[in-house]
Design a protein around this motif. Structure first.
Motif, mmCIF file in Angstrom:
data_model
loop_
_atom_site.group_PDB
_atom_site.id
_atom_site.type_symbol
_atom_site.label_atom_id
_atom_site.label_comp_id
_atom_site.label_asym_id
_atom_site.label_seq_id
_atom_site.Cartn_x
_atom_site.Cartn_y
_atom_site.Cartn_z
ATOM 1 N N ILE A 13 -10.847 -2.256 -2.157
ATOM 2 C CA ILE A 13 -10.806 -3.511 -3.076
ATOM 3 C C ILE A 13 -11.947 -3.749 -3.862
ATOM 4 O O ILE A 13 -12.176 -5.105 -4.091
ATOM 5 C CB ILE A 13 -10.686 -4.522 -1.776
ATOM 6 C CG1 ILE A 13 -12.095 -4.816 -0.969
ATOM 7 C CG2 ILE A 13 -9.414 -4.394 -0.845
ATOM 8 C CD1 ILE A 13 -12.153 -5.730 -0.048
ATOM 9 N N HIS A 24 -7.094 3.696 -4.451
ATOM 10 C CA HIS A 24 -7.507 2.597 -5.399
ATOM 11 C C HIS A 24 -6.601 2.481 -6.528
ATOM 12 O O HIS A 24 -5.786 3.659 -6.953
ATOM 13 C CB HIS A 24 -8.818 2.879 -5.977
ATOM 14 C CG HIS A 24 -8.998 4.250 -6.646
ATOM 15 N ND1 HIS A 24 -8.719 4.552 -7.897
ATOM 16 C CD2 HIS A 24 -9.475 5.346 -6.110
ATOM 17 C CE1 HIS A 24 -8.631 5.765 -8.090
ATOM 18 N NE2 HIS A 24 -9.205 6.397 -7.364
ATOM 19 N N GLU A 25 -6.609 1.184 -7.270
ATOM 20 C CA GLU A 25 -5.484 0.943 -8.299
ATOM 21 C C GLU A 25 -5.409 1.982 -9.531
ATOM 22 O O GLU A 25 -4.289 1.767 -9.940
ATOM 23 C CB GLU A 25 -5.955 -0.328 -8.835
ATOM 24 C CG GLU A 25 -5.774 -1.425 -7.545
ATOM 25 C CD GLU A 25 -7.039 -1.608 -7.123
ATOM 26 O OE1 GLU A 25 -7.161 -2.844 -6.733
ATOM 27 O OE2 GLU A 25 -7.962 -0.942 -7.153
ATOM 28 N N TYR A 32 1.337 4.155 -2.805
ATOM 29 C CA TYR A 32 0.425 5.292 -2.970
ATOM 30 C C TYR A 32 0.969 6.452 -2.146
ATOM 31 O O TYR A 32 0.209 7.558 -2.252
ATOM 32 C CB TYR A 32 -1.218 4.917 -2.608
ATOM 33 C CG TYR A 32 -1.723 4.021 -3.581
ATOM 34 C CD1 TYR A 32 -1.913 3.894 -4.718
ATOM 35 C CD2 TYR A 32 -1.998 2.396 -2.883
ATOM 36 C CE1 TYR A 32 -2.754 2.986 -5.436
ATOM 37 C CE2 TYR A 32 -2.519 1.493 -3.672
ATOM 38 C CZ TYR A 32 -2.966 1.746 -5.012
ATOM 39 O OH TYR A 32 -3.459 0.880 -5.643
ATOM 40 N N ARG A 34 -0.830 -5.124 -4.205
ATOM 41 C CA ARG A 34 -0.604 -4.064 -3.342
ATOM 42 C C ARG A 34 -1.258 -4.387 -1.912
ATOM 43 O O ARG A 34 -2.433 -3.982 -1.612
ATOM 44 C CB ARG A 34 -1.157 -3.062 -3.954
ATOM 45 C CG ARG A 34 -0.450 -2.477 -5.247
ATOM 46 C CD ARG A 34 -0.973 -1.279 -6.132
ATOM 47 N NE ARG A 34 -0.247 -1.056 -7.207
ATOM 48 C CZ ARG A 34 -0.516 -0.089 -7.979
ATOM 49 N NH1 ARG A 34 -1.866 0.439 -7.949
ATOM 50 N NH2 ARG A 34 0.399 0.070 -9.385
ATOM 51 N N SER A 61 -6.465 -6.101 0.942
ATOM 52 C CA SER A 61 -6.734 -5.806 2.236
ATOM 53 C C SER A 61 -8.281 -6.034 2.690
ATOM 54 O O SER A 61 -8.968 -6.594 1.924
ATOM 55 C CB SER A 61 -6.365 -4.249 2.462
ATOM 56 O OG SER A 61 -6.338 -3.977 3.911
ATOM 57 N N LEU A 67 -7.072 1.067 1.899
ATOM 58 C CA LEU A 67 -7.201 0.554 0.343
ATOM 59 C C LEU A 67 -8.721 0.184 0.043
ATOM 60 O O LEU A 67 -9.328 -0.483 0.836
ATOM 61 C CB LEU A 67 -6.429 -0.672 0.224
ATOM 62 C CG LEU A 67 -4.771 -0.466 0.631
ATOM 63 C CD1 LEU A 67 -4.133 -2.060 0.274
ATOM 64 C CD2 LEU A 67 -4.207 0.391 -0.607
ATOM 65 N N GLY A 83 -1.831 -4.637 2.073
ATOM 66 C CA GLY A 83 -1.950 -3.488 3.149
ATOM 67 C C GLY A 83 -1.587 -3.894 4.339
ATOM 68 O O GLY A 83 -0.613 -4.713 4.441
ATOM 69 N N ASN A 135 -5.366 -4.310 -5.074
ATOM 70 C CA ASN A 135 -5.288 -4.015 -3.515
ATOM 71 C C ASN A 135 -5.638 -5.184 -2.811
ATOM 72 O O ASN A 135 -6.772 -5.969 -3.066
ATOM 73 C CB ASN A 135 -6.180 -2.810 -3.354
ATOM 74 C CG ASN A 135 -5.593 -1.577 -3.726
ATOM 75 O OD1 ASN A 135 -4.359 -1.374 -4.115
ATOM 76 N ND2 ASN A 135 -6.443 -0.452 -3.964
ATOM 77 N N LEU A 148 0.784 -1.143 -0.217
ATOM 78 C CA LEU A 148 0.128 0.082 0.081
ATOM 79 C C LEU A 148 0.702 1.205 0.028
ATOM 80 O O LEU A 148 0.470 2.241 -0.397
ATOM 81 C CB LEU A 148 -1.035 0.224 1.340
ATOM 82 C CG LEU A 148 -0.432 0.611 2.498
ATOM 83 C CD1 LEU A 148 -1.710 0.695 3.472
ATOM 84 C CD2 LEU A 148 0.574 -0.072 3.321
ATOM 85 N N ASP A 157 -5.944 1.560 7.535
ATOM 86 C CA ASP A 157 -6.019 0.248 6.833
ATOM 87 C C ASP A 157 -5.844 -0.906 7.705
ATOM 88 O O ASP A 157 -4.534 -0.904 8.513
ATOM 89 C CB ASP A 157 -5.055 0.337 5.634
ATOM 90 C CG ASP A 157 -5.412 -0.979 4.705
ATOM 91 O OD1 ASP A 157 -6.354 -1.055 3.781
ATOM 92 O OD2 ASP A 157 -4.667 -2.290 4.793
#
Length: 306
Positions: free
Chosen positions: A275, A125-126, A116, A165, A234, A273, A167, A232, A113, A206
């Motif tokens: 998801i 977010h991605e 970011y 990614r 998490s 995050l 968390g 993501n 994470l 997170d």
């Protein structure tokens, strides 16, 4: 058979368990840890491997028919940052060599994470562009570099990259006094009857319980198709320290978790995050809320050293 490097670590072990639960054969590698968690005992093949040894890594393919790789093995930085980067980069490149040589279907690698860091939008977010920013730790710097190294290394190989990614993960097998996540020290201090270090009730962000994180990764490896490269991993919701304090006080009547009021730095939100992409492509939904996770972790710690 799916290979999970670092498969006796917290995230690796729960990924392996979830993969087995989904019907996969799994081989896990370990370098320093020798103790197999009870929930994996007899269910996976364990290989001792230093992932920086390229010949030993590639030799796994002579003993096992490996279809996919989840590369989670990593080290903790010491005083020399170059030595840390060299070690983990060598392990990554050997894993990528193996993926190409064996012609695996999918190669998933641990990102963070932390990529970011510098974005003010919450949740993360991605689709957010990854900013150029000062990064708080060597591990996050390496994880950010892992992403382009992986995608470019696998380009044209037929191997599908999956950037995890990940968390803030906590749970059984984590260091009870982890310097990277304050949740285990908070819970373990309360379970011992000690006062935790001062924390503000409104701070948080997170968090994801390890069994949920492992199941999310396993679902990404099991999905027939994936529409994206980065995901993501998490719980998809923020937490506060007050929630963990309330869960501990409910678990142990008479316990009072001393938390400072409000937020340390005033009003605002802590990052977490999103998801949506993970849920849409795999059907993942977290099983554990804060209260259920705290109760499960306390039960585990009653009989286990970490």
């Amino acid at each position: 058979m799916i290979l999970v490097t670092g498969g006796l670590g917290m995230i690796g072990a729960y990924t392996a368990r979830a993969l087995v639960d989904l019907g996969h054969e799994v081989v896990v590698t370990t370098h320093r840890r020798t103790s197999v968690p009870s929930f994996l005992d007899g269910r996976v093949t364990v290989e001792s491997l230093d992932v920086t040894d390229r010949a030993a890594f590639l030799a796994l393919g002579d003993r096992h028919d490996i279809s996919d790789i989840v590369h989670l093995a990593g080290s903790i930085p010491g005083e020399d940052p170059v030595d840390y980067f060299r070690t983990d980069l060598t392990g990554l490149l050997n894993a990528l060599d193996a993926a190409r040589a064996w012609g695996v279907r999918r190669f998933a690698v641990a990102s963070s994470l932390g990529v970011y860091a510098g974005r003010s939008e919450i949740p993360w977010h991605e689709d957010l562009a990854l900013p150029t920013a000062d990064l708080p730790h060597l591990i996050i710097a390496f994880k950010k570099a892992v992403e382009p190294l992986t995608t470019h290394s696998l380009q044209g190989s037929g191997v599908q990259p999956v950037l995890l990614r990940i968390g803030t993960i906590w749970g059984p097998l984590v260091d009870p006094e982890s310097p990277f996540c304050h949740i285990p020290p908070l819970i373990n201090a309360a379970l011992r009857g000690d006062d935790p270090r001062p924390l503000h009730a409104g701070d948080g962000g997170d968090a994801c319980y390890a069994p949920d994180a492992g199941r999310a990764i396993a679902l990404l490896m099991s999905a027939e198709t994936l529409r994206h490269v980065a995901y993501n991993v998490s719980s998809g919701r923020p937490f506060t320290n007050r929630e963990f304090g309330d869960a501990l006080e409910s678990l142990k009547p008479g316990l009072r978790v001393g938390l400072l009021p409000g937020r340390q730095h005033g009003p605002g939100e802590d990052p977490y995050l999103d998801i949506t992409r993970l849920t849409r492509d795999t059907g993942f939904a977290p099983e554990f809320d804060v209260a259920k996770a705290v109760a499960d972790y306390a039960a585990w710690r009653a009989d286990n050293p970490r």
